[in-house]
Enzyme design. Structure first.
Site, PDB file in Angstrom:
ATOM      1  N   SER A   1     -12.969  36.801 -76.093  1.00  0.00           N
ATOM      2  CA  SER A   1     -13.870  36.056 -75.224  1.00  0.00           C
ATOM      3  C   SER A   1     -13.412  34.630 -74.990  1.00  0.00           C
ATOM      4  O   SER A   1     -12.938  33.961 -75.918  1.00  0.00           O
ATOM      5  CB  SER A   1     -15.276  36.039 -75.848  1.00  0.00           C
ATOM      6  OG  SER A   1     -16.146  35.200 -75.130  1.00  0.00           O
ATOM      7  N   GLY A   2     -13.599  34.184 -73.766  1.00  0.00           N
ATOM      8  CA  GLY A   2     -13.423  32.772 -73.460  1.00  0.00           C
ATOM      9  C   GLY A   2     -14.613  31.960 -73.905  1.00  0.00           C
ATOM     10  O   GLY A   2     -14.667  30.749 -73.676  1.00  0.00           O
TER      11      GLY A   2
ATOM     12  N   ASP B   1     -14.282  41.980 -72.757  1.00  0.00           N
ATOM     13  CA  ASP B   1     -14.808  40.631 -72.609  1.00  0.00           C
ATOM     14  C   ASP B   1     -16.203  40.609 -73.227  1.00  0.00           C
ATOM     15  O   ASP B   1     -16.802  41.670 -73.463  1.00  0.00           O
ATOM     16  CB  ASP B   1     -14.862  40.272 -71.123  1.00  0.00           C
ATOM     17  CG  ASP B   1     -15.444  38.906 -70.870  1.00  0.00           C
ATOM     18  OD1 ASP B   1     -15.126  37.975 -71.628  1.00  0.00           O
ATOM     19  OD2 ASP B   1     -16.230  38.773 -69.905  1.00  0.00           O
TER      20      ASP B   1
ATOM     21  N   GLU C   1     -24.104  34.326 -70.119  1.00  0.00           N
ATOM     22  CA  GLU C   1     -22.945  33.456 -70.303  1.00  0.00           C
ATOM     23  C   GLU C   1     -23.344  32.445 -71.379  1.00  0.00           C
ATOM     24  O   GLU C   1     -24.225  31.595 -71.153  1.00  0.00           O
ATOM     25  CB  GLU C   1     -22.567  32.735 -69.006  1.00  0.00           C
ATOM     26  CG  GLU C   1     -22.053  33.644 -67.903  1.00  0.00           C
ATOM     27  CD  GLU C   1     -20.622  34.108 -68.137  1.00  0.00           C
ATOM     28  OE1 GLU C   1     -19.896  33.418 -68.891  1.00  0.00           O
ATOM     29  OE2 GLU C   1     -20.237  35.142 -67.570  1.00  0.00           O
TER      30      GLU C   1
ATOM     31  N   LYS D   1      -5.693  36.361 -73.689  1.00  0.00           N
ATOM     32  CA  LYS D   1      -6.365  37.671 -73.691  1.00  0.00           C
ATOM     33  C   LYS D   1      -5.340  38.793 -73.540  1.00  0.00           C
ATOM     34  O   LYS D   1      -5.407  39.812 -74.236  1.00  0.00           O
ATOM     35  CB  LYS D   1      -7.394  37.742 -72.567  1.00  0.00           C
ATOM     36  CG  LYS D   1      -8.637  36.897 -72.801  1.00  0.00           C
ATOM     37  CD  LYS D   1      -9.718  37.226 -71.792  1.00  0.00           C
ATOM     38  CE  LYS D   1     -11.038  36.587 -72.166  1.00  0.00           C
ATOM     39  NZ  LYS D   1     -12.186  37.111 -71.403  1.00  0.00           N
TER      40      LYS D   1
ATOM     41  N   ASN E   1     -10.676  35.334 -65.542  1.00  0.00           N
ATOM     42  CA  ASN E   1      -9.867  35.168 -66.755  1.00  0.00           C
ATOM     43  C   ASN E   1      -9.592  36.505 -67.454  1.00  0.00           C
ATOM     44  O   ASN E   1      -8.854  36.556 -68.434  1.00  0.00           O
ATOM     45  CB  ASN E   1     -10.532  34.187 -67.724  1.00  0.00           C
ATOM     46  CG  ASN E   1     -11.908  34.644 -68.174  1.00  0.00           C
ATOM     47  OD1 ASN E   1     -12.620  35.312 -67.436  1.00  0.00           O
ATOM     48  ND2 ASN E   1     -12.279  34.277 -69.386  1.00  0.00           N
TER      49      ASN E   1
ATOM     50  N   ASP F   1     -15.271  41.025 -66.618  1.00  0.00           N
ATOM     51  CA  ASP F   1     -15.945  40.728 -65.347  1.00  0.00           C
ATOM     52  C   ASP F   1     -15.437  39.482 -64.642  1.00  0.00           C
ATOM     53  O   ASP F   1     -15.787  39.250 -63.482  1.00  0.00           O
ATOM     54  CB  ASP F   1     -17.451  40.571 -65.580  1.00  0.00           C
ATOM     55  CG  ASP F   1     -17.803  39.214 -66.185  1.00  0.00           C
ATOM     56  OD1 ASP F   1     -18.597  38.476 -65.591  1.00  0.00           O
ATOM     57  OD2 ASP F   1     -17.259  38.887 -67.261  1.00  0.00           O
TER      58      ASP F   1
ATOM     59  N   ARG G   1     -16.830  21.685 -69.022  1.00  0.00           N
ATOM     60  CA  ARG G   1     -18.164  22.103 -69.454  1.00  0.00           C
ATOM     61  C   ARG G   1     -18.457  21.659 -70.878  1.00  0.00           C
ATOM     62  O   ARG G   1     -19.567  21.207 -71.191  1.00  0.00           O
ATOM     63  CB  ARG G   1     -18.297  23.626 -69.318  1.00  0.00           C
ATOM     64  CG  ARG G   1     -18.388  24.097 -67.865  1.00  0.00           C
ATOM     65  CD  ARG G   1     -18.389  25.609 -67.760  1.00  0.00           C
ATOM     66  NE  ARG G   1     -17.073  26.164 -68.075  1.00  0.00           N
ATOM     67  CZ  ARG G   1     -16.821  27.467 -68.222  1.00  0.00           C
ATOM     68  NH1 ARG G   1     -17.806  28.337 -68.120  1.00  0.00           N
ATOM     69  NH2 ARG G   1     -15.602  27.897 -68.477  1.00  0.00           N
TER      70      ARG G   1
ATOM     71  N   ASP H   1     -19.047  37.722 -72.541  1.00  0.00           N
ATOM     72  CA  ASP H   1     -20.117  37.199 -71.685  1.00  0.00           C
ATOM     73  C   ASP H   1     -20.205  37.990 -70.383  1.00  0.00           C
ATOM     74  O   ASP H   1     -19.191  38.242 -69.716  1.00  0.00           O
ATOM     75  CB  ASP H   1     -19.866  35.721 -71.378  1.00  0.00           C
ATOM     76  CG  ASP H   1     -19.943  34.851 -72.626  1.00  0.00           C
ATOM     77  OD1 ASP H   1     -20.290  33.672 -72.490  1.00  0.00           O
ATOM     78  OD2 ASP H   1     -19.655  35.350 -73.726  1.00  0.00           O
TER      79      ASP H   1
END
Length: 343
Positions: free
Chosen positions: A215-216, A127, A136, A269, A295, A292, A172, A129
């Site tokens: 990454s998201g 991941d 983030e 992912k 997701n 972390d 967001r 962030d």
């Protein structure tokens, strides 16, 4: 039986919470002598615990060694290929043992491999962030237009699994409409790479491991991180950029995801992990994943070894393994400390 004969091995790594790389944790364990005493007491006590109340199959102790101050390791040969790592990880006696000795314990059923390496690993997926970087990114975008609190609150709920990740991402992004399209250049000057990340990636590269960030977050930062750490692949979300308007007289983020690219949700992912393993003919047992957030749970669970790093509360409970520290280089002790270099 001996691991050199091609049998699976149960590797149990003990990380003292007060070890030098985790200084300031507030635990009662301090100093080199204390770590040596802890190691000497912990090993026999843990073997006794396994034999008396935890293990559901016969375990043969193969070796016990100190890797570094506050980091030590046991290696067992399990009597059954159906040994349950999850049972060990969540067993009440193990949890009590960790608390009593101020430890975090990582369990790994290692597939057969070269005798001088702990674990065969050919693909590592991370991941971004709060894992390879400290921030983030979406919260940093929000800070650039003064709406940090609103966006951070949604981020926290998403990472704890309280709302679906895609829903939270769209909510967001809608708040970020109007952010300047060149904001990424400013973020590259302020975002910081996590302690130990370069050392860990360099170690993996030296072993010929394929390294990936999925990454998201957003592709401009993922591509930047790929360059900084010399990763092999980067996957992240793509955003739509709108031209200047009366309301926003400059190119800006539209607040929407690109419909021409996949959205990096938990299932995506996991697909990246599995498709890269298949593409390179890598057994899934020889993959390593670190993340972390909620997701990340699917890819953590699918990997040969999945470790939640400094993770959110729910993720710490549900991930295959978890570790909290101050440097990602601690993870090297799970992957490849050579037996001939350990004390």
């Amino acid at each position: 039986m001996s691991p050199e004969g091609g049998d699976a091995r149960l590797i149990i790594t003990f990380f003292a919470k007060g070890r030098p790389s985790n200084a300031g944790s507030g635990t009662a364990i301090h100093g080199q002598n204390d770590f040596k005493s802890q190691s000497a007491a912990c090993g026999p006590a843990f073997s006794k615990l396994l034999a008396s109340s935890v293990a559901t199959t016969e375990l043969t102790l193969h070796s016990y060694r100190t890797l570094a101050h506050g980091i030590f390791q046991s290696e067992y040969i399990p009597g059954s290929p159906f040994f349950s790592i999850r049972e060990l990880r969540h067993h009440a006696s193990i949890i009590a043992f960790e608390a009593f000795y101020a430890l975090e314990i990582v369990f790994d059923l290692v597939p057969p491999g070269p005798s001088n390496l702990l674990r065969p690993v050919k693909l590592a997926v991370f991941d971004m962030d709060s894992t390879l970087i400290n921030e983030e990114v979406i919260d940093e975008l929000a800070r650039s237009i003064g709406i940090t609190s609103a966006v951070s609150a949604i981020t926290a709920r998403a990472m704890n699994g309280e709302i679906e990740f895609e829903q939270s991402l769209r909510e967001r992004l809608a708040l970020l409409k109007g952010v300047k399209a060149d904001v990424w250049e400013d973020l590259k000057k302020t975002v910081t790479i996590a302690a130990g990340a370069k050392k860990l990636i360099d170690y993996l590269r030296e072993r010929g491991v394929i390294t990936v960030v999925v990454s998201g977050g957003f592709i401009p930062m993922a591509e930047w991180l790929k360059e900084q750490l010399r990763l092999d692949h980067a996957y992240a979300n793509h955003l739509v950029v709108s031209p200047s308007t009366d309301a926003y007289p400059y190119p800006h983020l539209s607040g929407e995801l690109s419909p021409e690219h996949p959205i990096v949700v938990p299932e995506y992912k996991q697909r990246v992990l599995e498709s890269l393993a298949q593409e390179h003919s890598i057994p899934i047992s020889e993959t390593f994943v670190v993340g972390d957030g909620s997701n990340d749970l699917l890819m953590l669970g699918a990997a040969g070894l999945g470790v939640a790093w400094r993770a959110k509360e729910r993720v710490q409970r549900e991930a295959p393994q978890r570790l909290n520290g101050t440097t990602l280089s601690d993870l090297i002790y799970l992957l490849g400390v050579r037996r001939d270099t350990t004390a």
